[in-house]
Design a protein around this motif. Structure first.
Motif, PDB file in Angstrom:
ATOM      1  N   MET A  26     -24.871 -28.876  58.945  1.00  0.00           N
ATOM      2  CA  MET A  26     -23.473 -29.039  58.522  1.00  0.00           C
ATOM      3  C   MET A  26     -23.425 -30.009  57.356  1.00  0.00           C
ATOM      4  N   ASN A  27     -22.824 -29.551  56.273  1.00  0.00           N
ATOM      5  CA  ASN A  27     -22.829 -30.323  55.035  1.00  0.00           C
ATOM      6  C   ASN A  27     -21.402 -30.739  54.675  1.00  0.00           C
ATOM      7  N   PHE A  28     -21.102 -32.041  54.811  1.00  0.00           N
ATOM      8  CA  PHE A  28     -19.777 -32.519  54.410  1.00  0.00           C
ATOM      9  C   PHE A  28     -19.749 -32.608  52.883  1.00  0.00           C
ATOM     10  N   LYS A  29     -18.611 -32.303  52.310  1.00  0.00           N
ATOM     11  CA  LYS A  29     -18.549 -32.314  50.839  1.00  0.00           C
ATOM     12  C   LYS A  29     -17.601 -33.409  50.368  1.00  0.00           C
ATOM     13  N   THR A  30     -17.522 -33.594  49.043  1.00  0.00           N
ATOM     14  CA  THR A  30     -16.854 -34.784  48.514  1.00  0.00           C
ATOM     15  C   THR A  30     -15.348 -34.832  48.764  1.00  0.00           C
ATOM     16  N   LYS A  31     -14.755 -33.703  49.107  1.00  0.00           N
ATOM     17  CA  LYS A  31     -13.311 -33.720  49.359  1.00  0.00           C
ATOM     18  C   LYS A  31     -12.988 -34.084  50.808  1.00  0.00           C
ATOM     19  N   MET A  32     -14.016 -34.216  51.633  1.00  0.00           N
ATOM     20  CA  MET A  32     -13.772 -34.626  53.019  1.00  0.00           C
ATOM     21  C   MET A  32     -13.813 -36.146  53.057  1.00  0.00           C
ATOM     22  N   PRO A  33     -12.703 -36.797  53.409  1.00  0.00           N
ATOM     23  CA  PRO A  33     -12.676 -38.260  53.383  1.00  0.00           C
ATOM     24  C   PRO A  33     -13.797 -38.848  54.237  1.00  0.00           C
ATOM     25  N   ILE A  34     -14.384 -39.939  53.756  1.00  0.00           N
ATOM     26  CA  ILE A  34     -15.511 -40.546  54.461  1.00  0.00           C
ATOM     27  C   ILE A  34     -15.115 -40.958  55.884  1.00  0.00           C
ATOM     28  N   LYS A  35     -13.873 -41.386  56.045  1.00  0.00           N
ATOM     29  CA  LYS A  35     -13.388 -41.770  57.378  1.00  0.00           C
ATOM     30  C   LYS A  35     -13.473 -40.585  58.335  1.00  0.00           C
ATOM     31  N   SER A  36     -13.073 -39.407  57.839  1.00  0.00           N
ATOM     32  CA  SER A  36     -13.129 -38.196  58.675  1.00  0.00           C
ATOM     33  C   SER A  36     -14.576 -37.832  58.982  1.00  0.00           C
ATOM     34  N   GLN A  37     -15.467 -38.061  58.003  1.00  0.00           N
ATOM     35  CA  GLN A  37     -16.885 -37.738  58.229  1.00  0.00           C
ATOM     36  C   GLN A  37     -17.446 -38.612  59.350  1.00  0.00           C
ATOM     37  N   LEU A  38     -17.141 -39.920  59.276  1.00  0.00           N
ATOM     38  CA  LEU A  38     -17.653 -40.855  60.286  1.00  0.00           C
ATOM     39  C   LEU A  38     -17.059 -40.533  61.663  1.00  0.00           C
ATOM     40  N   LYS A  39     -15.765 -40.186  61.652  1.00  0.00           N
ATOM     41  CA  LYS A  39     -15.078 -39.854  62.907  1.00  0.00           C
ATOM     42  C   LYS A  39     -15.719 -38.605  63.536  1.00  0.00           C
ATOM     43  N   MET A  40     -15.961 -37.616  62.679  1.00  0.00           N
ATOM     44  CA  MET A  40     -16.563 -36.365  63.163  1.00  0.00           C
ATOM     45  C   MET A  40     -17.947 -36.628  63.758  1.00  0.00           C
ATOM     46  N   MET A  41     -18.739 -37.476  63.085  1.00  0.00           N
ATOM     47  CA  MET A  41     -20.088 -37.759  63.594  1.00  0.00           C
ATOM     48  C   MET A  41     -20.023 -38.480  64.941  1.00  0.00           C
ATOM     49  N   LYS A  42     -19.064 -39.405  65.064  1.00  0.00           N
ATOM     50  CA  LYS A  42     -18.896 -40.113  66.351  1.00  0.00           C
ATOM     51  C   LYS A  42     -18.495 -39.125  67.447  1.00  0.00           C
ATOM     52  N   GLU A  43     -17.606 -38.205  67.072  1.00  0.00           N
ATOM     53  CA  GLU A  43     -17.122 -37.220  68.030  1.00  0.00           C
ATOM     54  C   GLU A  43     -18.251 -36.299  68.487  1.00  0.00           C
ATOM     55  N   ILE A  44     -19.072 -35.879  67.521  1.00  0.00           N
ATOM     56  CA  ILE A  44     -20.207 -34.995  67.867  1.00  0.00           C
ATOM     57  C   ILE A  44     -21.097 -35.697  68.882  1.00  0.00           C
ATOM     58  N   GLU A  45     -21.304 -37.002  68.664  1.00  0.00           N
ATOM     59  CA  GLU A  45     -22.224 -37.742  69.520  1.00  0.00           C
ATOM     60  C   GLU A  45     -21.733 -37.820  70.971  1.00  0.00           C
ATOM     61  N   GLN A  46     -20.442 -37.634  71.141  1.00  0.00           N
ATOM     62  CA  GLN A  46     -19.913 -37.716  72.512  1.00  0.00           C
ATOM     63  C   GLN A  46     -19.962 -36.374  73.235  1.00  0.00           C
ATOM     64  N   ASN A  47     -20.525 -35.383  72.596  1.00  0.00           N
ATOM     65  CA  ASN A  47     -20.538 -34.045  73.183  1.00  0.00           C
ATOM     66  C   ASN A  47     -21.966 -33.537  73.391  1.00  0.00           C
ATOM     67  N   GLN A  48     -22.045 -32.497  74.212  1.00  0.00           N
ATOM     68  CA  GLN A  48     -23.358 -31.894  74.446  1.00  0.00           C
ATOM     69  C   GLN A  48     -23.350 -30.475  73.922  1.00  0.00           C
TER      70      GLN A  48
END
Ligand SMILES: O=C[C@H](O)COP(=O)(O)O
Length: 227
Positions: free
Chosen positions: A5-27
């Motif tokens: 999954m490749n985040f691109k420059t129009k995706m706010p960095i805050k959303s990227q970090l949030k998404m990564m944290k969210e992924i980590e909470q899932n299986q």
């Protein structure tokens, strides 16, 4: 199976970090690699970080150095991503130099092809221009074919047999190297159906962009790659 999954420059960095944290909470079952737009330590428990780029062998400015990847424990980097080629006019010689840098630093390159169209011979020509004389024997590499037509249309614009044929041609080309370990990914507006298709045609998974910004929206893709 593998999902990159490749985040691109129009995706706010805050959303990227949030998404990564969210992924980590899932299986989930498939292996997941995530490329944020700025480097992030490779310290997540259920996915690995990918660099969106890597500098050339030269001393440069504003590019991502190989030593930064080592520092952050990152083992994968996109080399000459299609959008760098289209939007930033990165040429084959620069990409080839970046590829040499990846190989000599033990970084697994993720190469994207498909810019020259969907004809297998054109795709192989594109791959050859990227790789040139780089020795890929006994190296790891990920190759993603991105359907540009699908990207533009926002839906699958190739038939399943066409996709199968493209990947079998790429496979034949990669099989020319001894001891190479490669993974093949389908890209270009991939949705859950295309994730399932990647399994059906015997490739390793999919490459997706930043259209999936919550784990709930990513889940159908991961489910499509699961048994
Ligand atoms: O790096 C990701 C690819 O360019 C795919 O992006 P997309 O899923 O938005 O088509």
């Amino acid at each position: 199976m593998l999902c990159v999954m490749n985040f691109k420059t129009k995706m706010p960095i805050k959303s990227q970090l949030k998404m990564m944290k969210e992924i980590e909470q899932n299986q989930f079952q498939p292996r997941l690699l995530v490329a944020p737009s700025i480097l992030e330590p490779n310290h997540y428990s259920n996915f690995e970080i990918v660099s969106q780029d890597l500098t050339t062998k030269a001393r440069t400015v504003g590019e991502i150095p190989d030593n930064a990847l080592k520092y952050y424990g990152i083992k994968y980097a996109f080399i000459g991503h299609i959008e760098r080629r289209t939007m930033l006019k990165e040429d084959y010689d620069v990409i080839n130099n970046k590829l040499q840098n990846a190989i000599r630093n033990g970084i697994t390159p993720i190469i994207t092809v498909g810019l020259s169209g969907d004809q297998p011979s054109k795709i192989i020509n594109e791959f050859n221009q990227i790789v040139q004389k780089v020795d890929l024997n006994h190296h790891k590499i990920i190759v993603a074919w991105e359907s540009m037509a699908s990207d533009k249309a926002g839906k699958q614009m190739y038939t399943n047999p066409e996709a199968k044929n493209i990947f079998s041609t790429i496979r034949k080309r990669l099989d020319q190297y001894n001891g190479i370990q490669y993974q093949l990914l389908l890209g270009g507006h991939v949705e859950a159906d295309e994730a399932k298709l990647s399994k059906e045609i015997g490739i390793d998974g999919v490459l997706i962009g930043d259209r999936f910004r919550t784990f709930a929206s990513l889940k159908p893709i991961l489910d499509g790659l699961s048994d």
